[in-house]
Design an enzyme around this catalytic site. Structure first.
Site, PDB file in Angstrom:
ATOM      1  N   LYS A 152       1.712   4.107 -11.367  1.00  0.00           N
ATOM      2  CA  LYS A 152       0.390   3.486 -10.818  1.00  0.00           C
ATOM      3  C   LYS A 152       0.450   2.826 -12.330  1.00  0.00           C
ATOM      4  O   LYS A 152      -0.630   1.355 -12.356  1.00  0.00           O
ATOM      5  CB  LYS A 152      -0.551   4.351 -10.746  1.00  0.00           C
ATOM      6  CG  LYS A 152      -0.219   4.867  -9.292  1.00  0.00           C
ATOM      7  CD  LYS A 152      -0.776   4.324  -8.675  1.00  0.00           C
ATOM      8  CE  LYS A 152      -0.029   4.491  -6.802  1.00  0.00           C
ATOM      9  NZ  LYS A 152       0.166   3.807  -5.841  1.00  0.00           N
ATOM     10  N   ASN A 201       1.144  -1.138   0.234  1.00  0.00           N
ATOM     11  CA  ASN A 201      -0.103   0.010  -0.056  1.00  0.00           C
ATOM     12  C   ASN A 201       0.969   1.419  -0.254  1.00  0.00           C
ATOM     13  O   ASN A 201       1.046   2.552  -0.009  1.00  0.00           O
ATOM     14  CB  ASN A 201      -1.096   0.165   1.367  1.00  0.00           C
ATOM     15  CG  ASN A 201      -1.394   1.082   1.656  1.00  0.00           C
ATOM     16  OD1 ASN A 201      -2.440   1.714   0.946  1.00  0.00           O
ATOM     17  ND2 ASN A 201      -1.136   1.875   2.311  1.00  0.00           N
ATOM     18  N   TYR A 249       3.545  10.246 -11.561  1.00  0.00           N
ATOM     19  CA  TYR A 249       2.627   9.393 -10.766  1.00  0.00           C
ATOM     20  C   TYR A 249       1.352   8.604 -11.477  1.00  0.00           C
ATOM     21  O   TYR A 249       1.565   7.324 -11.447  1.00  0.00           O
ATOM     22  CB  TYR A 249       1.192  10.605 -10.216  1.00  0.00           C
ATOM     23  CG  TYR A 249       0.784   9.486  -8.859  1.00  0.00           C
ATOM     24  CD1 TYR A 249       1.478   8.976  -7.828  1.00  0.00           C
ATOM     25  CD2 TYR A 249      -0.573   9.578  -9.065  1.00  0.00           C
ATOM     26  CE1 TYR A 249       0.709   8.410  -6.468  1.00  0.00           C
ATOM     27  CE2 TYR A 249      -1.595   9.103  -7.484  1.00  0.00           C
ATOM     28  CZ  TYR A 249      -1.175   8.653  -6.861  1.00  0.00           C
ATOM     29  OH  TYR A 249      -1.248   8.167  -5.681  1.00  0.00           O
ATOM     30  N   THR A 294      -8.441  10.154   3.854  1.00  0.00           N
ATOM     31  CA  THR A 294      -7.558   9.395   4.420  1.00  0.00           C
ATOM     32  C   THR A 294      -6.944  10.848   4.962  1.00  0.00           C
ATOM     33  O   THR A 294      -6.804  12.022   4.724  1.00  0.00           O
ATOM     34  CB  THR A 294      -6.108   9.088   3.148  1.00  0.00           C
ATOM     35  OG1 THR A 294      -5.775  10.340   2.347  1.00  0.00           O
ATOM     36  CG2 THR A 294      -6.799   7.954   2.484  1.00  0.00           C
TER      37      THR A 294
END
Length: 254
Positions: free
Chosen positions: A161, A91, A157, A192
């Protein structure tokens, strides 16, 4: 809670907060022994202590997932301490990832890819042999909805991913006959600490992002934890090599 993870040993990287902490607590509540790997020692130890106080078994191992020797150490400690490894939630990731292809410096690109893609490679490289030696199990990699579509404002990013999804599929095919399943989550907007910090500093932009969500809200970390726990359990035994959207319908419009 059920005991569907009873006697299983699970590693959770990035387990000191957010989705990682929620998943560590959830798998422990379903009978698993949890080993948390993260950089934040204080918060990682606090999560492990909370699990232990609730009657579970947890251990925190300081880990920078961008350093292969530390990932190898995390797996070695897990196997030596608890006798094997049955699953993992890879994660750890995130970080400051904004920048277009014309803005991003090579050093920035390298740091984003190291944290979000190379770290997953290191994790799989060391987890898979340990899980095979323990009789098989399940690995879940946390990708993102930008692993399914490009994002011009976060090129490094998004590329990382996308790489996690490809790495997941390749690892799943490589290890399937030896009893290891590997799947990826395409997580959407999740409530989050990182998101809450963003909403506080950029309320207008946050509202604009929320308006794009088909169900009109962010996910609670408990929802991610519940689905991840299912994928780590034997109940998901025929799911392998999949990139599974848990995004409130966002990618349905891609």
């Amino acid at each position: 809670m059920s005991n569907r993870l009873q006697s299983k040993v699970i590693i959770v990287t990035g387990g000191s907060s957010g989705m990682g902490a929620a998943t560590a607590k959830r798998v422990a509540s379903e009978g698993a022994t949890v080993v948390i790997g993260a950089r934040d020692k204080a918060r990682g130890e606090a999560v492990a202590a909370e699990i232990t106080a609730d009657g579970g078994t947890a251990l925190f191992v300081p880990t920078d997932v961008t350093a292969e020797e530390q990932v190898a150490h995390l797996v070695d400690v897990t196997v030596n301490e608890f006798g094997g490894l049955n699953g993992a939630f890879n994660n750890a990731g995130g970080g400051n990832s904004h920048g277009t292809i014309r803005e991003v410096e090579a050093s920035f690109w390298d740091s984003v890819v190291a944290l979000n893609l190379t770290s997953v490679f290191y994790s799989l490289k060391h987890e898979i042999p340990a899980i095979i030696a323990s009789g098989g199990g399940s690995i879940v990699n946390n990708a993102s909805v930008v692993g399914a579509a490009g994002d011009p404002s976060a090129v490094a990013y998004s590329a990382a991913k996308h790489g996690v999804v490809g790495l997941t599929r390749s690892a799943a095919l490589d290890a399937a006959k030896e009893g290891v399943r590997v799947n990826a989550l395409l997580t959407g907007l999740v409530n989050t600490p990182l998101w809450r910090g963003f909403t506080e500093s950029n309320p207008g932009a946050a509202n604009s992002i929320l308006e794009q969500q088909p169900i009109g809200r962010s996910a609670d970390v408990s929802e991610i934890a519940a689905f991840t726990t299912f994928l780590l359990s034997d109940e998901s035994g025929f799911i392998n090599g999949a990139a599974l959207a848990i995004d409130g319908g966002l990618t349905a419009g891609y």
